[in-house]
Write a protein that holds these residues in place. Sequence first.
Motif, PDB file in Angstrom:
ATOM      1  N   LEU A 129       0.043  -3.916   9.700  1.00  0.00           N
ATOM      2  CA  LEU A 129       0.516  -2.972   8.691  1.00  0.00           C
ATOM      3  C   LEU A 129       1.935  -2.565   9.066  1.00  0.00           C
ATOM      4  O   LEU A 129       2.152  -1.868  10.056  1.00  0.00           O
ATOM      5  CB  LEU A 129      -0.385  -1.738   8.608  1.00  0.00           C
ATOM      6  CG  LEU A 129       0.106  -0.599   7.688  1.00  0.00           C
ATOM      7  CD1 LEU A 129       0.282  -1.093   6.253  1.00  0.00           C
ATOM      8  CD2 LEU A 129      -0.859   0.590   7.725  1.00  0.00           C
ATOM      9  N   LEU A 130       2.897  -3.074   8.305  1.00  0.00           N
ATOM     10  CA  LEU A 130       4.298  -2.700   8.508  1.00  0.00           C
ATOM     11  C   LEU A 130       4.649  -1.650   7.467  1.00  0.00           C
ATOM     12  O   LEU A 130       4.466  -1.890   6.265  1.00  0.00           O
ATOM     13  CB  LEU A 130       5.219  -3.911   8.358  1.00  0.00           C
ATOM     14  CG  LEU A 130       5.099  -4.964   9.457  1.00  0.00           C
ATOM     15  CD1 LEU A 130       4.234  -6.118   8.998  1.00  0.00           C
ATOM     16  CD2 LEU A 130       6.469  -5.481   9.867  1.00  0.00           C
TER      17      LEU A 130
ATOM     18  N   MET B 153       3.205  -2.684   4.008  1.00  0.00           N
ATOM     19  CA  MET B 153       2.709  -4.013   3.661  1.00  0.00           C
ATOM     20  C   MET B 153       1.553  -4.336   4.612  1.00  0.00           C
ATOM     21  O   MET B 153       1.737  -4.435   5.826  1.00  0.00           O
ATOM     22  CB  MET B 153       3.817  -5.059   3.788  1.00  0.00           C
ATOM     23  CG  MET B 153       3.427  -6.413   3.218  1.00  0.00           C
ATOM     24  SD  MET B 153       3.032  -6.366   1.437  1.00  0.00           S
ATOM     25  CE  MET B 153       4.657  -6.019   0.747  1.00  0.00           C
ATOM     26  N   LEU B 154       0.373  -4.461   4.039  1.00  0.00           N
ATOM     27  CA  LEU B 154      -0.849  -4.725   4.792  1.00  0.00           C
ATOM     28  C   LEU B 154      -1.231  -6.185   4.636  1.00  0.00           C
ATOM     29  O   LEU B 154      -1.342  -6.683   3.510  1.00  0.00           O
ATOM     30  CB  LEU B 154      -1.969  -3.814   4.289  1.00  0.00           C
ATOM     31  CG  LEU B 154      -3.351  -3.985   4.908  1.00  0.00           C
ATOM     32  CD1 LEU B 154      -3.357  -3.546   6.365  1.00  0.00           C
ATOM     33  CD2 LEU B 154      -4.393  -3.185   4.117  1.00  0.00           C
ATOM     34  N   GLU B 155      -1.408  -6.857   5.764  1.00  0.00           N
ATOM     35  CA  GLU B 155      -1.834  -8.261   5.734  1.00  0.00           C
ATOM     36  C   GLU B 155      -2.918  -8.478   6.783  1.00  0.00           C
ATOM     37  O   GLU B 155      -2.703  -8.185   7.964  1.00  0.00           O
ATOM     38  CB  GLU B 155      -0.657  -9.210   6.002  1.00  0.00           C
ATOM     39  CG  GLU B 155       0.415  -9.179   4.920  1.00  0.00           C
ATOM     40  CD  GLU B 155       1.418 -10.311   5.075  1.00  0.00           C
ATOM     41  OE1 GLU B 155       0.986 -11.484   5.139  1.00  0.00           O
ATOM     42  OE2 GLU B 155       2.617 -10.021   5.136  1.00  0.00           O
TER      43      GLU B 155
ATOM     44  N   VAL C 294       0.843  -1.199   0.000  1.00  0.00           N
ATOM     45  CA  VAL C 294       0.000   0.000   0.000  1.00  0.00           C
ATOM     46  C   VAL C 294       0.877   1.247   0.000  1.00  0.00           C
ATOM     47  O   VAL C 294       2.031   1.218   0.433  1.00  0.00           O
ATOM     48  CB  VAL C 294      -0.958   0.028   1.218  1.00  0.00           C
ATOM     49  CG1 VAL C 294      -1.917  -1.155   1.161  1.00  0.00           C
ATOM     50  CG2 VAL C 294      -0.180   0.014   2.529  1.00  0.00           C
ATOM     51  N   HIS C 295       0.319   2.334  -0.506  1.00  0.00           N
ATOM     52  CA  HIS C 295       1.016   3.619  -0.552  1.00  0.00           C
ATOM     53  C   HIS C 295       0.172   4.637   0.200  1.00  0.00           C
ATOM     54  O   HIS C 295      -0.984   4.894  -0.151  1.00  0.00           O
ATOM     55  CB  HIS C 295       1.235   4.047  -2.001  1.00  0.00           C
ATOM     56  CG  HIS C 295       2.105   3.099  -2.761  1.00  0.00           C
ATOM     57  ND1 HIS C 295       1.601   1.977  -3.385  1.00  0.00           N
ATOM     58  CD2 HIS C 295       3.452   3.078  -2.959  1.00  0.00           C
ATOM     59  CE1 HIS C 295       2.598   1.314  -3.961  1.00  0.00           C
ATOM     60  NE2 HIS C 295       3.729   1.965  -3.723  1.00  0.00           N
ATOM     61  N   ILE C 296       0.753   5.172   1.262  1.00  0.00           N
ATOM     62  CA  ILE C 296       0.010   6.031   2.174  1.00  0.00           C
ATOM     63  C   ILE C 296       0.487   7.472   2.035  1.00  0.00           C
ATOM     64  O   ILE C 296       1.665   7.762   2.267  1.00  0.00           O
ATOM     65  CB  ILE C 296       0.203   5.546   3.628  1.00  0.00           C
ATOM     66  CG1 ILE C 296      -0.258   4.085   3.759  1.00  0.00           C
ATOM     67  CG2 ILE C 296      -0.549   6.436   4.604  1.00  0.00           C
ATOM     68  CD1 ILE C 296       0.144   3.424   5.059  1.00  0.00           C
ATOM     69  N   PRO C 297      -0.406   8.382   1.619  1.00  0.00           N
ATOM     70  CA  PRO C 297      -0.010   9.791   1.533  1.00  0.00           C
ATOM     71  C   PRO C 297       0.209  10.361   2.926  1.00  0.00           C
ATOM     72  O   PRO C 297      -0.605  10.169   3.825  1.00  0.00           O
ATOM     73  CB  PRO C 297      -1.202  10.449   0.835  1.00  0.00           C
ATOM     74  CG  PRO C 297      -2.364   9.540   1.103  1.00  0.00           C
ATOM     75  CD  PRO C 297      -1.810   8.165   1.230  1.00  0.00           C
TER      76      PRO C 297
END
Length: 216
Positions: free
Chosen positions: A60-61, A19-21, A7-10
């Motif tokens: 979420l790392l 990395m969302l799992e 994922v890309h978080i602004p």
Amino acid sequence: MSTATLVHIPADGVTVEGMLEIPAGAIGLVLFAHGSGSSRHSPRNNYVAGELRAAGVGTLLMDLLTPEEDRDYSLRFDIDLLTQRLLEAADWVGSQEATKHFPLGFFGASTGAAAALEAAAALGDRTRAVVSRGGRPDLASEQALLKVSAPTLLLVGGYDDGVIDLNQLAYDQLRCEKEMVIVPGATHLFEEPGTLEAVAMRAAGWFAEHLPRKAR
């Protein structure tokens, strides 16, 4: 089983990767705040995250600093900046259809522990639990430590002498439900046999107990 999603978080004019799992039937979501010089690729935090997912907790790392920012050593200790990034990640999670309903927790290591506590103080009841591994919770402001309401677990290595004292200082200021556990035989990075496993077991138990408590 869980599916890993990059994922890309602004965040504050930049974009941080994560990395969302989320395992099936997850009871909540834990955001990881890495310490000085570490990243979402940290083998230690990835091991702990795997154990959390095995216990039914999503993870979420993420990198709180961009690669360019991380080259500025001072930013690794900029607790205000790390906290802001963590809060923006929490807001992002709260805006996504797949994650917005999950109770939130934070897992912080080294300087990331201070950011996790600052974020927990800012979010109030939105944070259900906090765990610190070999952290520097003493770098959080006294105001934040007094304000944290989420149950907080501090895990420190038995051979990490200076950090034990610093954790004790922060522990004494916390007014929430709290526990401080000294992991026997462990140094700062929990590299000794069985010590990281002990951390993961304690963390998984803490989140499993506290994340669902106020679930709607």
